[in-house]
Design an enzyme around this catalytic site. Structure first.
Site, PDB file in Angstrom:
ATOM      1  N   ASP A  11      17.433 -37.547 126.832  1.00  0.00           N
ATOM      2  CA  ASP A  11      18.415 -37.667 126.033  1.00  0.00           C
ATOM      3  C   ASP A  11      19.623 -37.021 126.526  1.00  0.00           C
ATOM      4  OD1 ASP A  11      19.971 -37.916 123.703  1.00  0.00           O
ATOM      5  OD2 ASP A  11      18.403 -37.480 122.289  1.00  0.00           O
TER       6      ASP A  11
HETATM    7  C1  BGC Z   1      21.045 -38.972 120.918  1.00  0.00           C
HETATM    8  C2  BGC Z   1      20.500 -40.247 121.512  1.00  0.00           C
HETATM    9  C3  BGC Z   1      21.869 -41.087 121.882  1.00  0.00           C
HETATM   10  C4  BGC Z   1      22.450 -40.365 122.832  1.00  0.00           C
HETATM   11  C5  BGC Z   1      23.658 -41.187 123.673  1.00  0.00           C
HETATM   12  C6  BGC Z   1      22.236 -38.356 121.628  1.00  0.00           C
HETATM   13  O1  BGC Z   1      22.870 -37.092 120.987  1.00  0.00           O
HETATM   14  O2  BGC Z   1      20.285 -38.016 120.320  1.00  0.00           O
HETATM   15  O3  BGC Z   1      19.610 -41.090 120.493  1.00  0.00           O
HETATM   16  O4  BGC Z   1      21.146 -42.501 122.514  1.00  0.00           O
HETATM   17  O5  BGC Z   1      22.871 -39.011 122.557  1.00  0.00           O
HETATM   18  O6  BGC Z   1      24.779 -41.044 122.666  1.00  0.00           O
END
Ligand code: BGC
Length: 814
Positions: free
Chosen positions: A222
């Site tokens: 993530d």
């Molecule tokens: C989130 C993800 C997301 C990623 C990219 C993170 O803060 O937890 O679900 O895909 O950001 O935006």
């Protein structure tokens, strides 16, 4: 391209992103892939925009959020939504869509619940798999997230979810397992948090399990989640996002040189990435250069220059968003058959969410919706003479006296009142949990005022997760579209006027009050560093059924304008599964659809267990007066449990009641069947008495002592030590050191400037700094990781020096 075609240096370069949204490229050899959020629409950021700015993406179709879509219980519908999402990605040059999220809902207050499907793993897993199949049918990768135990936003980047083995395997992991086995996603995103002591990105057990389930794709962190480069790559993390992260590459190369990592381990991480590049190819390579839209493509100044979507496609996607919203909305209440409404009636529409609908939540999933149908406009088309009063501020959801008086005035003169209610738009977001379970008090007062002047009130409730419904006696009908996407306005109007028959069923329980939830009034979000999932298997309906708690609306519940009759149930036991057959009849007067649910209730078991669990479901569309034979297949796994001591699933012979129902608490047919075999003997180290709260679940909940017995070891400290500082320490921990305090002041000062000043912004910033680890400071390239590590090292050292000086000084004074 194979890993063997690349040099070791090239391979290590691929282990981090090229930028915020791309994988790294090796010129002439490996192209970069574009990744974008997900899940309920495409969020493709405009060039130069901050990766996290939710208002900086190109317009795209916004579908109902997962919590809404799940109420359709309809795998084929969700597969079609996935296909449309894949098409839109393909048309916009996006190779991987960051979704779906299949995390379990543990408490209604989790800020991100709207992004997740259900409190039930079978439902979430099957719907997740359908979504993935759809997206990937367009040669676009889907990224399954967030593995696992990410059930609250509070401290999500540093907290540790402490979950016992059975709950992990029977509740928190199966949705991922099903989505992997039945959807075969190309990418998998470990969650931000730690799971039982280890960050998910470096959690070998977790990633190995995914591989065991057949996952062959890319494990991608993530955004900003990776903590330890070497441990993560050793566990199988292919991609550290966002990039570039030169420090990651340097550490990996160093670890290889020092024999800590092998080239085989690097190959194991790089190979799936190279396969993904092969898989994610346009279905039919087009002759058109990417910057020149095809003649029928839409010319919109605001549109992505790469956008090749045709107008016909966009119209189709919008229509699908509407169909999805129609099939997902849940009719919770309908006294005196107030709905469907008669178009000839005098209707008063109350509430600004009719004109400014709440149709999605906030955070990384936020879509810049191409076109939003408002319920007010859609209702006006059906009923041009209707009256409207906004009644409250759409930003805060708060009504004032004057607005209420006006609303009551037009409500008094109408035959029916349709009141749109919901919490403020910023109440549900990624990054923080919901502060309130109740609607704004002034909206409840407004509803009371409307009901006082007109008994025929219909409430349209727009929210992403359950709220308190103690006001429901002031409404005859309640329609719940959840956060229904860009076409929810048209969907709501068609449902209200009976053009479509409601068929959604709740994918989560709506409790009567917070005190009834497994975490109780004060237990969520947990502010500790280590979050104890004391309730184990007992979340959602598993908890309410076991503790025999009355709920506002049970899991699987939803009304219709028609009726369904169930009869002639037959069970057939096969080698691999159990087949259940019965006849379903639409015995009412309008066409409709029924979500048929099959629950298994073990009658005697070797271990504690929820009274019943969902084991199969399907949505059946039937014309008025017609009937059909419904076949449901139950996997053998449903008749087993996870033996924590033996670390495997074991068959649990004995009697099971098979229940066919219209909801978890509305069983229409049932039969008892026996799984033959000798009762399984558990190699238990804990006496059943020590687990008494799990065997005899009561509203009192679960003690730390019982939970420790269940875990099989003493509970860890709830808070981790503040010193020494590490790159995982939350920013506010800098407060421990004299120089740290100075650095913290600078961060606060800069932060408040960026946040725009004011006490509210400062409070929000402080809240954020408590959660965000120091390593996250480099996420947007503010400062690189080696500087953060140097700062941490210096501060730990400085702390020592200052303490020594202080001690010395106080000794001299005494
Ligand atoms: C989130 C993800 C997301 C990623 C990219 C993170 O803060 O937890 O679900 O895909 O950001 O935006």
């Amino acid at each position: 391209m194979h890993a063997s075609d690349l040099s070791l240096d090239e391979k290590t370069q691929l282990l981090t992103g090229g930028d915020f949204w791309h994988t790294a490229a090796i010129p002439g050899k490996v192209p970069a892939l574009r990744l974008s959020d997900g899940p309920h629409g495409l969020r493709k950021q405009k060039p130069g925009a901050s990766g996290t700015d939710p208002n900086a993406s190109y317009p795209a179709t916004c579908y109902p959020t997962a919590s809404a879509l799940a109420c359709s219980f309809d795998e084929s519908l969700i597969e079609r939504v996935g296909t449309a999402l894949g098409q839109e990605c393909r048309a916009n040059g996006v190779d991987v869509l960051l979704g779906p999220g299949v995390n379990m809902k543990r408490d209604p207050r989790c800020g991100r619940n709207f992004e997740y499907f259900s409190e039930d793993p079978l439902l979430a897993g099957k719907l997740g798999a359908a979504y993935i199949r759809g997206v990937q049918s367009q040669n676009v990768g889907a990224c399954l997230k967030h593995l696992a135990g990410n059930s609250q936003e509070r401290k999500r980047m540093v907290s540790d979810s402490i979950i016992d083995e059975r709950a992990l395997h029977e509740l928190y992991l199966p949705a991922f397992e099903i989505a992997i086995k039945q959807g075969r996603p190309w990418m998998l995103m470990p969650a931000y948090n730690r799971l039982n002591g280890t960050y998910c990105c470096e959690n070998t057990r977790l990633i190995d399990l995914a591989r065991k389930w057949g996952f062959t794709g890319v494990v991608a962190s993530d955004w900003g989640a990776m903590s330890d480069s070497v441990a993560s790559v050793a566990a199988g993390l292919s991609l550290c996002m966002p990039g570039p992260r030169p420090d990651h590459v340097v550490k990996i190369r160093q670890a290889i040189a020092e024999g800590e990592l092998t080239e085989e381990q690097i190959d194991a991480c790089v190979s799936p990435l190279l396969s993904l590049i092969d898989w994610a190819k346009p279905a039919e390579p087009s002759a058109e250069p990417p910057d020149r839209p095809t003649p029928s493509a839409v010319h919109d100044a605001d549109a992505d220059p790469e956008n090749r979507a045709t107008e016909t496609q966009q119209v189709h996607w919008h229509a699908l968003a509407q169909e999805a919203a129609e099939q997902s909305a849940v009719l919770l209440q309908n006294q005196d058959s107030l709905l469907p409404l008669n178009r000839q009636n005098d209707i008063a529409v109350i509430g600004s969410y009719a004109a400014f609908p709440r149709f999605q939540g906030q955070g990384s999933s936020q879509v810049n919706a191409r076109r939003v149908d408002t319920p007010l406009e859609a209702m006006k088309q059906a009923c041009p003479g209707l009256c409207y009063a906004p009644a409250y501020d759409p930003l805060t959801g708060e009504a004032n006296k004057e607005q209420m008086v006006e609303a009551a005035r037009i409500a008094r003169d109408a035959q029916t009142v349709v009141a749109f209610l919901g919490q403020a738009p910023d109440s549900e977001s990624e990054g923080y949990d919901r502060a309130e379970f109740t609607l704004p008090a002034s909206q409840v007062e407004l509803l009371r005022a409307l009901h006082a002047v007109n008994p025929n009130v219909v409430v349209i409730l727009q929210c992403g997760s359950p709220v308190d419904l103690s006001w429901r006696t002031d409404a005859k009908a309640i329609l719940l579209p959840y956060l229904g996407g860009e076409a929810c306005g048209s969907a709501v109007a068609r449902l209200l006027f009976g053009d479509v028959c409601p068929s959604g069923k709740l994918a989560e329980t709506w409790p009567k009050q917070l005190a009834d939830t497994p975490c109780g009034t004060d237990g969520f979000p947990d502010h500790s560093d280590r979050v104890f999932y004391r309730e184990s298997l007992f979340t959602g309906y598993r908890w309410y059924d076991a503790a025999q708690i009355d709920v506002a609306f049970p899991f699987g519940f939803g009304l219709s304008y028609t009726h369904f009759a169930y009869r002639d149930m037959h069970i057939c036991q096969n080698e691999d599964d159990i087949q259940v057959r019965f006849t379903l009849k639409n015995s009412g007067t309008c066409d409709g659809a029924e979500v048929v649910q099959l629950y298994l209730a073990p009658q005697s078991r070797s271990v504690f267990h929820p009274p019943q669990t969902l084991a199969a479901f399907c949505k059946v569309h039937l014309k008025a007066g017609t009937e059909t034979t419904v076949n449901l297949s139950v996997d053998r796994r449903a008749f087993s449990f996870y033996d924590s001591a033996a670390h495997c699933w074991v068959k649990d012979p004995g009697d099971y009641e098979v229940r066919l129902g219209s909801s978890s608490r509305d069983v229409r047919l049932h039969q008892t069947m026996t799984i033959p075999g000798k009762p399984y003997t558990l190699n238990e180290t804990v006496a059943p008495a020590q687990l008494a709260p799990y065997h005899h679940v009561s509203p009192g909940g679960f003690s730390d002592t019982a939970f420790a017995h269940l875990l099989g070891h003493p509970l860890p400290e709830r808070m981790r030590p503040l010193t020494p500082l590490t790159i995982d320490s939350p920013v506010t921990d800098l407060d421990q050191q004299v120089i740290g305090q100075l650095v913290l002041r600078i961060i606060r000062w800069v932060g408040t400037k960026i946040a725009g000043g004011g006490p509210q912004a400062a409070a929000m910033l402080d809240h954020m700094l408590e959660e965000v680890p120091l390593r996250a400071g480099m996420t947007e390239d503010f400062i690189d990781m080696s500087r953060i590590e140097a700062l941490v090292c210096f501060l730990n050292h400085e702390g020592g020096v200052v303490k020594a000086l202080r001690n010395n000084y106080s000794k001299r004074l005494s």
